[in-house]
Design a protein around this motif. Structure first.
Motif, PDB file in Angstrom:
ATOM      1  N   LEU A 206       0.831  -1.209   0.000  1.00  0.00           N
ATOM      2  CA  LEU A 206       0.000   0.000   0.000  1.00  0.00           C
ATOM      3  C   LEU A 206       0.859   1.249   0.000  1.00  0.00           C
ATOM      4  CD1 LEU A 206      -2.874  -0.511   2.606  1.00  0.00           C
ATOM      5  CD2 LEU A 206      -3.102  -0.401   0.124  1.00  0.00           C
ATOM      6  N   VAL A 207       1.909   1.221   0.832  1.00  0.00           N
ATOM      7  CA  VAL A 207       2.803   2.374   0.955  1.00  0.00           C
ATOM      8  C   VAL A 207       3.502   2.616  -0.385  1.00  0.00           C
ATOM      9  CG1 VAL A 207       4.897   3.216   2.100  1.00  0.00           C
ATOM     10  CG2 VAL A 207       3.136   2.034   3.424  1.00  0.00           C
TER      11      VAL A 207
ATOM     12  N   SER B 239      -6.986  -5.322   1.567  1.00  0.00           N
ATOM     13  CA  SER B 239      -8.220  -5.244   2.356  1.00  0.00           C
ATOM     14  C   SER B 239      -8.960  -6.576   2.287  1.00  0.00           C
ATOM     15  CB  SER B 239      -9.124  -4.128   1.832  1.00  0.00           C
ATOM     16  OG  SER B 239      -9.685  -4.483   0.587  1.00  0.00           O
ATOM     17  N   LYS B 240      -8.303  -7.596   1.749  1.00  0.00           N
ATOM     18  CA  LYS B 240      -8.915  -8.923   1.561  1.00  0.00           C
ATOM     19  C   LYS B 240     -10.271  -8.799   0.864  1.00  0.00           C
ATOM     20  CE  LYS B 240      -6.533 -10.974   5.498  1.00  0.00           C
ATOM     21  NZ  LYS B 240      -5.808  -9.770   5.937  1.00  0.00           N
TER      22      LYS B 240
ATOM     23  N   SER C 289     -11.118   5.493   6.381  1.00  0.00           N
ATOM     24  CA  SER C 289     -10.760   5.038   7.718  1.00  0.00           C
ATOM     25  C   SER C 289      -9.803   3.849   7.648  1.00  0.00           C
ATOM     26  CB  SER C 289     -12.048   4.669   8.452  1.00  0.00           C
ATOM     27  OG  SER C 289     -11.751   4.095   9.679  1.00  0.00           O
ATOM     28  N   TRP C 290     -10.151   2.871   6.808  1.00  0.00           N
ATOM     29  CA  TRP C 290      -9.299   1.686   6.657  1.00  0.00           C
ATOM     30  C   TRP C 290      -7.937   2.074   6.083  1.00  0.00           C
ATOM     31  CZ3 TRP C 290      -7.176  -0.219   2.093  1.00  0.00           C
ATOM     32  CH2 TRP C 290      -6.456  -1.413   2.238  1.00  0.00           C
ATOM     33  N   PHE C 291      -7.960   2.934   5.064  1.00  0.00           N
ATOM     34  CA  PHE C 291      -6.726   3.266   4.347  1.00  0.00           C
ATOM     35  C   PHE C 291      -5.736   4.004   5.249  1.00  0.00           C
ATOM     36  CE2 PHE C 291      -4.292   5.827   1.180  1.00  0.00           C
ATOM     37  CZ  PHE C 291      -3.704   4.765   0.512  1.00  0.00           C
ATOM     38  N   LEU C 292      -6.226   4.995   5.999  1.00  0.00           N
ATOM     39  CA  LEU C 292      -5.322   5.750   6.884  1.00  0.00           C
ATOM     40  C   LEU C 292      -4.724   4.846   7.950  1.00  0.00           C
ATOM     41  CD1 LEU C 292      -7.164   9.176   7.401  1.00  0.00           C
ATOM     42  CD2 LEU C 292      -5.209   8.681   5.923  1.00  0.00           C
ATOM     43  N   ASN C 293      -5.555   3.980   8.542  1.00  0.00           N
ATOM     44  CA  ASN C 293      -5.038   3.074   9.575  1.00  0.00           C
ATOM     45  C   ASN C 293      -4.061   2.058   8.992  1.00  0.00           C
ATOM     46  OD1 ASN C 293      -6.270   3.998  12.046  1.00  0.00           O
ATOM     47  ND2 ASN C 293      -8.213   3.442  11.122  1.00  0.00           N
ATOM     48  N   ALA C 294      -4.368   1.564   7.775  1.00  0.00           N
ATOM     49  CA  ALA C 294      -3.488   0.583   7.137  1.00  0.00           C
ATOM     50  C   ALA C 294      -2.141   1.221   6.779  1.00  0.00           C
ATOM     51  CB  ALA C 294      -4.162   0.003   5.896  1.00  0.00           C
TER      52      ALA C 294
ATOM     53  N   THR D   4       3.494   8.176  12.960  1.00  0.00           N
ATOM     54  CA  THR D   4       3.960   8.168  11.563  1.00  0.00           C
ATOM     55  C   THR D   4       3.485   9.469  10.933  1.00  0.00           C
ATOM     56  OG1 THR D   4       1.917   7.211  10.708  1.00  0.00           O
ATOM     57  CG2 THR D   4       3.650   5.649  11.365  1.00  0.00           C
ATOM     58  N   ILE D   5       3.841   9.675   9.677  1.00  0.00           N
ATOM     59  CA  ILE D   5       3.382  10.867   8.960  1.00  0.00           C
ATOM     60  C   ILE D   5       1.855  10.957   9.004  1.00  0.00           C
ATOM     61  CG2 ILE D   5       3.417   9.651   6.711  1.00  0.00           C
ATOM     62  CD1 ILE D   5       4.165  13.403   7.203  1.00  0.00           C
ATOM     63  N   VAL D   6       1.167   9.807   8.988  1.00  0.00           N
ATOM     64  CA  VAL D   6      -0.299   9.806   8.963  1.00  0.00           C
ATOM     65  C   VAL D   6      -0.862  10.425  10.241  1.00  0.00           C
ATOM     66  CG1 VAL D   6      -2.370   8.368   8.729  1.00  0.00           C
ATOM     67  CG2 VAL D   6      -0.285   7.742   7.514  1.00  0.00           C
TER      68      VAL D   6
END
Length: 315
Positions: free
Chosen positions: A112-113, A146-147, A163-168, A182-184
């Motif tokens: 993802l990163v 995200s399966k 929400s999922w993306f920022l946490n992931a 982290t930067i997030v």
């Protein structure tokens, strides 16, 4: 024929099998893998110079369309918004920032990163061939990581995705719930106090309610909590029509729906067994604040969208 190796970015003539070294091919490799110097990153927001794409259209770097492959516009909207947050963008434009992060073997989340970084660099590339970019690789990583919770072929919920993306991203960059930032979290995380009060069942007689309210479990409790975005509620849209039989679309100022977080406004929450009153008090704001306005309510049969317009000041 001339072939390009997508990993080494070298050109070969096949079947003769010799490498072609020619500076005129550099624009092709740059489109595949744009790179930014620290100086270019600093100047990104200062320039309002239009770039000319290879097909003749002009565009502003960063203001670039993302293709809708099938039904992924919900994810595109979120990716577009994130690509315009300067500190987040700058971090991902420079691969050096996250290249050396150690991940456990077999960990797919780091994909993802990498893909998000590639997409940022493509969106902000001043030498694109077209004025739009395909988010295909990025979204493939989303589907995988995200399966299959979030897909390209069917609509998803933008807020759930955000929400999922920022946490992931946060955890793939080595962040944790409490300690490691982290930067997030640097860009989006704020904190608040949540005050919760349990309510007696509404059908109970008054004396019984009064008695219950003396119990410790009915006293107000306070917890400190962090947040990445704030959910704002809209007033229910009126059902009446005006004289032309048009539904009236109400308007509401942003500040009135922000009152939910002023520490005094109480909001009732119901679970199937219990009722609670909650109030929220913001204690620390992040540099960039994300608002998610709740427009959809699910009834037994269908999902309703609240069309209320939220007015907000530009500055």
């Amino acid at each position: 024929h001339v072939f390009l190796n997508l990993h080494t970015l070298k050109f070969y003539c096949l079947p003769d099998n010799y490498e072609i070294i020619d500076s005129s091919l550099e624009d092709i490799t740059y489109v595949l893998k744009p790179t930014f110097t620290a100086q270019q990153i600093t100047n990104l927001d200062k320039q309002a110079k239009l770039s000319r794409a290879y097909d003749g259209t002009t565009y502003l770097p960063g203001i670039v369309g993302l293709n809708n492959i099938k039904a992924n516009d919900y994810a595109n909207a979120v990716l577009q918004a994130l690509s315009n947050v300067p500190p987040l963008r700058n971090y991902f434009l420079e691969e050096e920032n996250y290249k050396s992060i150690q991940r456990p073997p077999g960990d797919i989340m780091f994909l993802l990163v990498q893909r998000f970084g590639e997409l940022m660099r493509k969106l902000w590339n001043p030498r694109n061939f077209k004025a739009h970019v395909s988010p295909h690789e990025m979204l493939q990583a989303v589907v995988l990581c995200s399966k299959k919770n979030f897909q390209i072929t069917k609509q998803g919920d933008g807020v759930d995705f955000l929400s999922w993306f920022l946490n992931a991203l946060h955890s793939a960059l080595g962040g944790t719930k409490k300690k490691k930032k982290t930067i997030v979290t640097d860009v989006f995380q704020g904190s608040m106090r949540i005050f919760t009060k349990k309510l007696p069942h509404p059908d109970l007689p008054a004396e019984e309610k009064a008695q219950l309210l003396q119990n410790s479990e009915y006293q107000e409790m306070m917890v400190e909590s962090t947040f990445m975005y704030l959910t704002l509620d809209l007033p229910t849209a009126p059902l009446y029509k005006d004289e032309k039989e048009q539904l009236i679309i109400p308007q509401v100022p942003l500040f009135s729906i922000l009152a939910k977080f002023n520490g005094a406004t109480e909001k009732e929450y119901k679970t199937y067994k219990e009722n609670f009153l909650k109030r929220f008090q913001l204690t620390k704001l992040p540099p960039y604040l994300i608002f998610c306005i709740k427009r959809f309510t699910k009834n037994n049969f269908f999902v309703e969208k609240n069309p209320t317009i939220v007015n907000f000041p530009i500055t």
